[in-house]
Every structure is written in structure tokens, then in C-alpha cells.
Design an enzyme around this catalytic site. Structure first.
Site, PDB file in Angstrom:
ATOM      1  N   MET A  51       0.847  -1.198   0.000  1.00 44.35           N
ATOM      2  CA  MET A  51       0.000   0.000   0.000  1.00 44.35           C
ATOM      3  C   MET A  51       0.884   1.249   0.000  1.00 44.35           C
ATOM      4  O   MET A  51       0.407   2.350   0.322  1.00 44.35           O
ATOM      5  CB  MET A  51      -0.928  -0.014   1.211  1.00 44.35           C
ATOM      6  CG  MET A  51      -1.906  -1.189   1.147  1.00 44.35           C
ATOM      7  SD  MET A  51      -3.361  -0.957   2.150  1.00 44.35           S
ATOM      8  CE  MET A  51      -2.654  -0.890   3.765  1.00 44.35           C
ATOM      9  N   GLY A  52       2.165   1.100  -0.342  1.00 49.39           N
ATOM     10  CA  GLY A  52       3.049   2.251  -0.455  1.00 49.39           C
ATOM     11  C   GLY A  52       3.594   2.721   0.878  1.00 49.39           C
ATOM     12  O   GLY A  52       3.503   2.024   1.879  1.00 49.39           O
ATOM     13  N   HIS A  58       9.166  -3.552   3.350  1.00 44.10           N
ATOM     14  CA  HIS A  58       8.695  -3.779   1.973  1.00 44.10           C
ATOM     15  C   HIS A  58       9.878  -4.118   1.058  1.00 44.10           C
ATOM     16  O   HIS A  58       9.780  -5.003   0.204  1.00 44.10           O
ATOM     17  CB  HIS A  58       8.046  -2.505   1.408  1.00 44.10           C
ATOM     18  CG  HIS A  58       6.826  -2.038   2.126  1.00 44.10           C
ATOM     19  ND1 HIS A  58       6.785  -0.853   2.812  1.00 44.10           N
ATOM     20  CD2 HIS A  58       5.590  -2.584   2.242  1.00 44.10           C
ATOM     21  CE1 HIS A  58       5.563  -0.675   3.319  1.00 44.10           C
ATOM     22  NE2 HIS A  58       4.825  -1.721   3.002  1.00 44.10           N
ATOM     23  N   SER A 206       6.443  -0.157   9.963  1.00 39.62           N
ATOM     24  CA  SER A 206       5.093  -0.069   9.408  1.00 39.62           C
ATOM     25  C   SER A 206       4.922   1.327   8.814  1.00 39.62           C
ATOM     26  O   SER A 206       5.435   2.305   9.377  1.00 39.62           O
ATOM     27  CB  SER A 206       4.063  -0.274  10.522  1.00 39.62           C
ATOM     28  OG  SER A 206       2.800   0.170  10.092  1.00 39.62           O
TER      29      SER A 206
HETATM   30  P1  AMP Z   1       1.462  -2.946   3.467  1.00 35.60           P
HETATM   31  O1  AMP Z   1       2.000  -1.902   2.541  1.00 35.60           O
HETATM   32  O2  AMP Z   1       1.463  -2.547   4.895  1.00 35.60           O
HETATM   33  O3  AMP Z   1       0.151  -3.515   2.996  1.00 35.60           O
HETATM   34  O4  AMP Z   1       2.481  -4.163   3.393  1.00 35.60           O
HETATM   35  C1  AMP Z   1       2.818  -4.776   2.184  1.00 35.60           C
HETATM   36  C2  AMP Z   1       3.571  -6.030   2.477  1.00 35.60           C
HETATM   37  O5  AMP Z   1       4.751  -5.721   3.210  1.00 35.60           O
HETATM   38  C3  AMP Z   1       2.755  -7.025   3.328  1.00 35.60           C
HETATM   39  O6  AMP Z   1       3.002  -8.335   2.870  1.00 35.60           O
HETATM   40  C4  AMP Z   1       3.336  -6.798   4.707  1.00 35.60           C
HETATM   41  O7  AMP Z   1       3.220  -7.916   5.550  1.00 35.60           O
HETATM   42  C5  AMP Z   1       4.798  -6.517   4.385  1.00 35.60           C
HETATM   43  N1  AMP Z   1       5.416  -5.765   5.480  1.00 35.60           N
HETATM   44  C6  AMP Z   1       4.988  -4.603   6.018  1.00 35.60           C
HETATM   45  N2  AMP Z   1       5.791  -4.255   7.051  1.00 35.60           N
HETATM   46  C7  AMP Z   1       6.723  -5.238   7.176  1.00 35.60           C
HETATM   47  C8  AMP Z   1       7.819  -5.460   8.066  1.00 35.60           C
HETATM   48  N3  AMP Z   1       8.112  -4.634   9.040  1.00 35.60           N
HETATM   49  N4  AMP Z   1       8.570  -6.593   7.887  1.00 35.60           N
HETATM   50  C9  AMP Z   1       8.266  -7.452   6.891  1.00 35.60           C
HETATM   51  N5  AMP Z   1       7.255  -7.291   6.017  1.00 35.60           N
HETATM   52  C10 AMP Z   1       6.480  -6.203   6.163  1.00 35.60           C
END
Ligand code: AMP
Length: 300
Positions: A51-52, A58, A206
Site C-alpha cells: 500500500m506504499g 517492503h 510499518s
Molecule cells: P502494506 O503496505 O502494509 O500492505 O504491506 C505490504 C507487504 O509488506 C505485506 O506483505 C506486509 O506484511 C509486508 N510488510 C509490512 N511491514 C513489514 C515489516 N516490518 N517486515 C516485513 N514485512 C512487512
């Protein structure tokens, strides 16, 4: 033997590679058309849905995809269907220019940046029976969230048809939902889990951390401390006692939504340690009106 004209060609290829620019596509039909020749030529394609507001968590997924696949596609899409809270959606960080630069520097081949209206045009909403996965933790506290996740991932998988898709263990229940979806739909996509990347304090990276103050960031590190405390004290307390300790401790700084000890395969709640071989602690808590989630395996 390498002949002079071949050396020139190699040099030219290397030179062109320097200027190879990453492609960016907004449209579902266009991305399908773009990726299909790759698959037809037998290239493996890795997909990293995001989601950027990209961070090292990421980028770990992107790097892993680049390492293993011939081509890597990253999607950046703040999927409205998975937000059950409009404020959370409105405040979701957007750092698109920086994201594109990071992806280009890393060597990502293609970025998909759809717009919600066009992305979901003609898509009929489906309701799923996720079983116990659809009843606990994120599912219980964010009604409709996993239906939204399933909707976006299903469209991404159908548009891009990746060989492998990369997901972080930070969203452990989401990872299980994606596996369930791939299984249910009989898709030949390998789901690759990647470990949670943390800051020095232990706080899981995050995109939502961008909304925290310095004080909030410091306090947020308590979440990981509590997860670790739970892991270290398995032999001293029952699961219920550890849960109560965590809830009490976290309540000092957070509005806690849940703290659960769950079998990471069945997603059943663990009442006794001898009921499970793979206990994992999960937490969701709000601080400064930012909702954070994290989890940790309780095995050594
Ligand atoms: P998001 O942009 O938050 O939807 O995350 C996109 C992808 O990145 C998802 O598969 C998340 O689980 C992964 N992700 C986000 N934060 C982390 C992190 N701290 N460590 C590993 N993977 C992450």
C-alpha cells in the site's frame, strides 16, 4: 572465445542496462498485456503487493523477489475495501515519489499503481468463509477487512499471474488468508513469507509509524518487549496468565484491541502449552490514534 565484436555488444548491453528505466502502469488490462509476454517467454515473475509508504520491510520483499525471479512487479495501492475505518484510510501515508525512486534504485521492473474506481470496475463482491481465520483477531476486530484483502489480491493475481508472491510475517493472519485463497482457487502461485523487519528498538516497521511522534515511537517499542517477555516466560506462566500480564502492561500506554496466544497453524486459541507445537503471540494496539499490529513465534 570472446571476439572483439562480442565484447562491444556486451559493453553496449551493460551500458543500456544502466539507463533501463522502470515501467509504471495504472491500468489492469494494460498490465496484463505487459506481463503476458514475460510469462510466454518462460520468465518467472515475482509480485510484491503493497500500500506504499515503502520502508525496509517492503524492500526486503522486493529484494527477495529480485533475487529469485526474472522479473519483479511491485503494486502500490491503498485498497479502500480493506479499511473498515474511514479516518485510517484518509490518513494513510502517501510517499509515492519516494517509493518509485526506491523501487527504481533497487532494480524493480514494473510498478502497478491502479486507481480504486477502475480497479474494481465490474468486479462482483464475493463473501468468503475463511473458517476460524475469519473469526479471530484481525477478522473479529476489523469486520470486512479480509474480504477486502481477498478482493485486491484476487484481482492482482488474475491481472499479473505471478509465479511467486511475497508477503510479510508482520501481517501473519493476512499471510494465512492469502495461502487459504491460493489453495481454494487452486492457483499455481507460490506464496513466499518474509520475516518481520524491525527498527533498533524492536518496533516492527510499518507505514503507519510515520504518523507517530517521537514519544509515540518510543512507547510503541513496548509492544515488542511484551511479545519477548511472553516468549521468555512460557515456562513460568500459563498462556492465560501471560495474556493478562500483557494486557495490563500494555494498557499503560495503549488502547489494546487484543493480545492473543494462538496456534500459528490452526489459529485456535492456546489454553495450555502442551496443546500446541507452534504457539505465536499476536497483538493489536492503538497509540496516538494509530493502530499497530505485531506478532512473535513463542518457540525458541
Ligand atoms: P502494506 O503496505 O502494509 O500492505 O504491506 C505490504 C507487504 O509488506 C505485506 O506483505 C506486509 O506484511 C509486508 N510488510 C509490512 N511491514 C513489514 C515489516 N516490518 N517486515 C516485513 N514485512 C512487512
Amino acid at each position: 572465445m570472446l571476439r572483439p565484436e562480442n565484447v562491444e555488444i556486451c559493453f553496449l548491453i551493460l551500458l543500456l542496462d544502466q539507463f533501463r528505466s522502470m515501467d509504471i502502469i495504472e491500468n489492469k488490462a494494460a498490465i496484463r498485456k505487459f506481463v503476458k509476454p514475460w510469462k510466454d517467454q518462460g520468465f518467472s515473475v515475482g509480485l510484491v503487493p503493497t500500500m506504499g509508504a515503502l520502508h525496509t520491510g517492503h524492500m526486503q520483499l522486493v529484494r527477495e523477489s529480485l533475487r529469485v525471479n526474472d522479473k519483479t512487479v511491485c503494486s502500490i495501492f491503498v485498497n479502500p475495501l480493506q479499511f473498515n475505518n474511514q479516518v485510517d484510510l484518509d490518513k494513510y501515508p502517501n510517499t509515492i515519489d519516494q517509493d518509485l525512486q526506491l523501487l527504481e534504485d533497487e532494480g524493480c521492473d514494473l510498478v502497478f499503481t491502479p486507481k480504486a474506481e477502475a480497479f474494481y470496475e465490474g468486479v462482483i463482491p464475493v463473501s468468503y468463509d475463511f473458517g476460524v481465520l475469519g473469526e479471530v483477531m484481525e477478522a473479529e476486530n476489523r469486520p470486512g477487512h479480509f474480504e477486502g484483502v481477498a478482493a485486491v489480491i484476487k484481482e492482482l493475481f488474475h491481472s499479473i499471474n505471478p509465479s511467486r508472491a511475497y508477503f510479510g510475517e508482520k501481517d501473519y493472519q493476512q499471510l494465512a488468508i492469502i495461502r487459504w485463497l491460493v489453495d481454494k482457487q487452486n492457483l499455481s502461485i507460490e506464496v513466499i513469507p518474509c520475516r518481520t523487519i524491525r527498527s533498533k528498538s524492536g518496533l516492527a516497521l510499518s507505514s503507519r509509524n510515520l504518523r507517530l511522534s517521537e514519544v509515540g515511537l518510543t512507547k510503541a517499542a513496548e509492544i515488542y518487549k511484551m511479545l519477548n517477555f511472553t516468549r521468555s516466560n512460557k515456562s513460568n506462566y500459563t498462556p492465560q496468565e501471560l495474556k493478562e500480564k500483557a494486557l495490563t502492561e500494555l494498557a499503560r500506554n495503549f488502547e489494546v484491541e487484543y493480545f492473543e496466544i494462538i496456534d500459528e497453524e490452526t489459529f485456535g486459541r492456546v489454553e495450555e502449552w502442551n496443546e500446541t507445537k507452534c504457539p505465536r503471540a499476536f497483538v493489536a494496539a492503538r497509540i496516538e490514534d494509530v493502530r499497530l499490529i505485531d506478532n512473535l513465534s513463542l518457540n525458541p
